[in-house]
Design an enzyme around this catalytic site. Sequence first.
Site, short mmCIF file in Angstrom:
data_model
loop_
_atom_site.label_atom_id
_atom_site.label_comp_id
_atom_site.label_asym_id
_atom_site.label_seq_id
_atom_site.Cartn_x
_atom_site.Cartn_y
_atom_site.Cartn_z
N THR A 56 -11.06 -7.24 -2.90
CA THR A 56 -11.11 -8.67 -2.58
C THR A 56 -9.70 -9.26 -2.43
OG1 THR A 56 -11.22 -9.17 -4.96
CG2 THR A 56 -13.31 -9.02 -3.76
N CYS A 63 0.81 -1.21 0.00
CA CYS A 63 0.00 0.00 0.00
C CYS A 63 0.84 1.26 0.00
CB CYS A 63 -0.94 0.00 1.21
SG CYS A 63 -0.07 0.00 2.79
N ASN A 64 2.12 1.17 0.33
CA ASN A 64 2.93 2.39 0.36
C ASN A 64 4.35 2.22 -0.16
OD1 ASN A 64 4.00 0.88 2.41
ND2 ASN A 64 3.45 2.29 4.06
#
EC number: 1.2.1.70
Length: 440
Positions: A182, A41-42
């Site tokens: 998902t 995510c980062n």
Amino acid sequence: MNVVVLFSLVATHADIDLETVARLSAGSAAVSTSTVVLATCNRFEIYSAAENPATARAEMEAALAHATGFAPSLVSSSFKLLTGTDVAKHLFAVASGLDSAVVGEREIAGQVRRALIDAQTAFPVPGPLVRLFQTASRTAKDVGSQTALGSQGRSIVSVALDLAGDSSATAWDQRKAVVFGTGAYAGVTMALLRERGVSDLSVYSSSGRAADFVASRGGTAAESLEEALGSADLVIGCSGSDQRVSAETLADIRRRTGTAGEPLSVIDLALSRDFDPAITELPGVELLTLETVRLAAPSEQESALLQTQVIVSRAAADFELSIATRSVDTAIVALRKHTMAVLDAEMERVRAQHGCTAAAEEVEFALRRMVKQLLHGPTVRARELAAAGQQAEYIAALQSLYGIELESPTPAAQPVESIPAVEPASCPVNHNAVDRSQSA
């Protein structure tokens, strides 16, 4: 011998904005094979092995520039190049949670492990890269068992939910939550929501995979965006799809469903953002982002951090030594083979001149003992130079002095200790009955 060097290209939230990280990550398919890509995510990181890292880097950055539409200069400036021990030290720190937005988070260890599995599923991964990621996973386990880092089970998701809970008067068991996505993060999010007592839980996927996802995890599949957002008071974005929810779309849905102005907490954990930041201008809407979580994340105990740093540093140093030792092992084996070949040729001449006698056998036995002793010093010195990172000088010396051309070691090459010693050539004459003292 051309030496293969491990290197990595690192782009993280610490150096560039998350939007750029997301776009680079979207172009990961353009990166050449025989690499391992770690995209979370980062962060977006590429790990590879090449004889010329500078050339390999240029090729990767050119491919990413073409795939993302970024200027080549922007792609190049977005990455930090790591080589040598820094590669292992960085990856081991990442896998251990030291470099996370929430220090000590445990999800990252699984992401590191899956990155290798995904790469191996797609194409053959060079041995050094496999060992690098396997060692990273072992290091993360050591940190988990030997330190208190991450003992409270904090993660990006858990901290985000803490923030959402603090800003709402509604009890968790009364909340209506919707998870966008998902993937792995969506699964973790659902598990944490259930731990807090949330039972009204839905999943929305713009790709239509929600039904299959909830079939094995529980919850309800939202068939449309309006169904997902119409009655929810908590939304967690984990999909990272191209269909970002705009402020206008959200306002329209809330108006049609009669929820305009009611409290709505939106947690956007997607790297490419599931929601337009402008939704914060809508009445009652609160937006929590990765940056919000990073700033609010509680700090770990100093002692746990120091212990983890020691474990990571030692593991990186040991890994680098193992890489150096493997490279010099090939040189040691080549030197032994070269020396034994000279000895065997000389013994052939002895046998041709004097026959296969007990005396010839004695000469061969003595010569092999002498060669073994002569090779001991260069072998020990090779290990010492490898430990000091000077194995290239040793290899160059062998090539200059003996003309030995070495091939790059294969990933499955045996360590020197496991290679059997060269046995003396057998003699067809039975000398069991011969008194060796008389043959001197």
